[in-house]
Every structure is written in structure tokens, then in C-alpha cells.
Design an enzyme around this catalytic site. Structure first.
Site, PDB file in Angstrom:
ATOM      1  N   SER A 122       0.848  -1.183   0.000  1.00 22.33           N
ATOM      2  CA  SER A 122       0.000   0.000   0.000  1.00 22.33           C
ATOM      3  C   SER A 122       0.890   1.242   0.000  1.00 22.33           C
ATOM      4  O   SER A 122       1.868   1.308  -0.733  1.00 22.33           O
ATOM      5  CB  SER A 122      -0.945  -0.027   1.212  1.00 22.33           C
ATOM      6  OG  SER A 122      -1.814   1.070   1.195  1.00 22.33           O
ATOM      7  N   TYR A 151      -4.715   8.953  -5.839  1.00 22.04           N
ATOM      8  CA  TYR A 151      -3.792   7.887  -5.466  1.00 22.04           C
ATOM      9  C   TYR A 151      -4.180   7.334  -4.095  1.00 22.04           C
ATOM     10  O   TYR A 151      -4.252   6.118  -3.886  1.00 22.04           O
ATOM     11  CB  TYR A 151      -2.365   8.427  -5.448  1.00 22.04           C
ATOM     12  CG  TYR A 151      -1.304   7.433  -5.047  1.00 22.04           C
ATOM     13  CD1 TYR A 151      -0.999   6.340  -5.849  1.00 22.04           C
ATOM     14  CD2 TYR A 151      -0.575   7.599  -3.861  1.00 22.04           C
ATOM     15  CE1 TYR A 151      -0.014   5.431  -5.484  1.00 22.04           C
ATOM     16  CE2 TYR A 151       0.413   6.703  -3.489  1.00 22.04           C
ATOM     17  CZ  TYR A 151       0.685   5.620  -4.302  1.00 22.04           C
ATOM     18  OH  TYR A 151       1.669   4.725  -3.931  1.00 22.04           O
ATOM     19  N   LYS A 189      -5.494   3.468  -2.888  1.00 19.94           N
ATOM     20  CA  LYS A 189      -4.840   2.708  -1.826  1.00 19.94           C
ATOM     21  C   LYS A 189      -5.790   2.446  -0.648  1.00 19.94           C
ATOM     22  O   LYS A 189      -5.726   1.396  -0.003  1.00 19.94           O
ATOM     23  CB  LYS A 189      -3.582   3.446  -1.349  1.00 19.94           C
ATOM     24  CG  LYS A 189      -2.463   3.487  -2.389  1.00 19.94           C
ATOM     25  CD  LYS A 189      -1.969   2.095  -2.754  1.00 19.94           C
ATOM     26  CE  LYS A 189      -0.739   2.141  -3.645  1.00 19.94           C
ATOM     27  NZ  LYS A 189      -0.215   0.785  -3.958  1.00 19.94           N
TER      28      LYS A 189
END
Length: 286
Positions: free
Chosen positions: A140, A154, A158
Site C-alpha cells: 500500500s 492515489y 490505496k
């Protein structure tokens, strides 16, 4: 705790293995005597092949292609006979304010960072379940601790990866399969040089300037080999954690964010509790 000298070699399946953290993980596993299936969008023969011979199998793989992922996993199992550790490391990063993202740009973040890991996890699970063993490691990011200006999409990908992986960990545990989420801080990889950016909106010019000033002040990233050393300790553990933070900066930030969230929750406790009052179902048969 596993001791490499006393146990037989294990077989790794690592995505995004040709560079950055993926290459560091591949190198560390090979140097301890394990076998590695190194999968990446583009695999270039290099010194690893020469040094480690038939203990390394390189496979070209686009993790967003679900059928290709299934084929790659099947090839890996046929070649080495088994998989022990699966590292979902492949990922991309796109900088930009949330308002600026096109549909294609937003979807691409999720195609690689979430769905790529999902397809690999689904492909390896039947094999790991049948063996009653195995360890899936999801790489991650510090970005999953919270949303930050310009890295919001982004972070979203994650966050999604971690939510999926938490459920996967509980589902897989019944079959003896372990799942861990690794949250790295900054490392000297090509993630920053290979990332893409949205078309900037003038409305965010001031915020962008402030962010650039903060970045110019500098953050000191670490060598990928340190992350690889931590990963070896994780997969050698008899009781690996669901989450592992890598780096002092991400460790401190995780605690800071958690404390601030708890303070906010506590401050709004009365409102939260007042929003719940169970009542019998209505409209049904009496």
C-alpha cells in the site's frame, strides 16, 4: 519465526518486479536462496538472471488484464510447483487535484492499484487454499493513512486496496492463508519520475505553489533494500501483522492522524450516539 538456513526455499510471485521496491524484493528473496517469479509490464533480462539462473522466472504481465494474470499464475505454479509468498507491488501514481481528473485518469489509478491486486489475489487463492498455506502481501502506501492535496486519487485507490485486503485477510484466514498490508514511506524508486499528472487548473495555482514550496524543503527518502529487509522479517514471522508501517515518518504520521481522528470522534460523541435509537420494524406482519 522462519530461519532460512533450516527451511527449504520458498517461491515468491512479485508484481512490478523489474524496478524500484519490486526489484529490491526480488533481489532479497533470491539472495537468501528462494525462488522468484518476477512479473512486470516489461521484463528486461539483466544481471539477476545470470546470477540466479533457474531460481528466477521472469514473466511479462499487465496486471490490469485479468486473463493474463490467471495465465501468469498458472505458468508460475506449473514451473515451480507451488507459490508461498505473493507480493502485489505493481502500482502507478497520478498527481492532481480531485476536480482536475478526467474519467480515464481516475479509472487508471484504480485499474492498477486496486484491480491489479484484486486479480492477482483471486488467481492465487485457489492454489493457496488447496495447500492450506501462503502469504499475500499488499504493498500500500503512506497515502492510505489519509487524503492529501494533489495525491487524493492515489490515496483513494490505496484506501480501496486496504479495505479489500482487510476483508480478504478474514476470509483467507479460515484456510491458513495470511494477508498483510505494507504501508511504506518514501523510498528512492522511480515512482515519482514515472508518475503522471493532470492538466493543472489555474484555480489551484496558489495551492500548487505552496505544495511545491513544501516539497522543495525536502524529504529524505530511504534505500529500497531497507524495505526489502523489513519484508523478509514480515514473511518469516509466525504471526505476521495485518498492517506494517515502514519508516519513522510514516510511523509517526499514522499515530498523529489516529490521535486527531479519535479527538474529533470524542468531541462529537453526543451527536454520534444521539443518531441511533433502535425501534421495532414497521409495516410487517403482526
Amino acid at each position: 519465526m522462519r530461519t532460512p538456513a533450516s527451511d527449504s526455499p520458498r517461491t515468491w510471485f512479485i508484481t512490478g518486479a523489474s524496478r524500484g521496491l519490486g526489484r529490491a524484493f526480488t533481489t532479497a528473496a533470491l539472495e537468501r536462496g528462494d525462488q522468484v517469479v518476477a512479473a512486470a509490464r516489461s521484463i528486461v533480462p539483466d544481471d539477476l538472471t545470470g546470477r540466479h539462473g533457474d531460481r528466477l522466472l521472469t514473466l511479462p504481465l499487465d496486471v490490469t488484464d485479468r486473463a493474463a494474470v490467471v495465465t501468469a499464475v498458472t505458468t508460475a505454479i506449473e514451473h515451480f510447483g507451488r507459490l508461498d509468498i505473493v507480493v502485489n507491488n505493481a502500482g502507478t501514481m497520478s498527481l492532481g487535484m480531485i476536480e482536475e481528473f478526467t474519467e480515464a485518469e481516475a479509472r487508471n489509478q484504480f485499474e492498477v492499484n486496486l484491480f491489479g491486486a484484486l486479480w492477482v489475489s483471486q488467481a492465487v487463492l485457489p492454489h493457496l487454499r488447496a495447500r492450506g498455506a501462503g502469504h499475500i502481501v499488499q504493498i500500500s502506501s503512506i497515502a492510505a493513512l489519509g487524503g492529501f492535496p494533489s495525491t487524493g486519487m492515489y490515496s483513494a485507490s490505496k484506501f480501496a486496496l486496504e479495505g479489500m485486503s482487510e476483508a480478504l485477510a478474514m476470509e483467507a484466514a479460515a484456510f491458513g492463508v495470511k494477508v498483510s498490508i505494507v504501508q511504506p514511506g518514501g523510498y528512492w524508486t522511480d515512482l515519482y519520475t514515472s508518475m503522471t499528472s493532470t492538466s493543472p487548473s489555474e484555480a489551484y495555482a496558489t495551492l500548487r505553489s505552496e505544495l511545491e514550496r513544501q516539497w522543495a524543503a525536502g524529504s529524505i527518502d530511504s534505500e529500497p533494500r531497507l524495505a526489502a529487509a523489513a519484508l523478509l522479517k514480515l514473511v518469516d514471522s509466525d504471526d505476521p501483522p495485518l498492517r506494517l508501517l515502514l519508516g519513522s515518518m510514516v510511523y509517526d504520521l499514522a499515530f498523529d492522524i489516529s490521535r486527531r481522528r479519535m479527538e474529533t470522534w470524542a468531541g462529537w460523541e453526543q451527536v454520534s450516539r444521539a443518531a441511533e435509537h433502535a425501534v421495532p420494524a414497521t409495516g410487517g406482519a403482526h
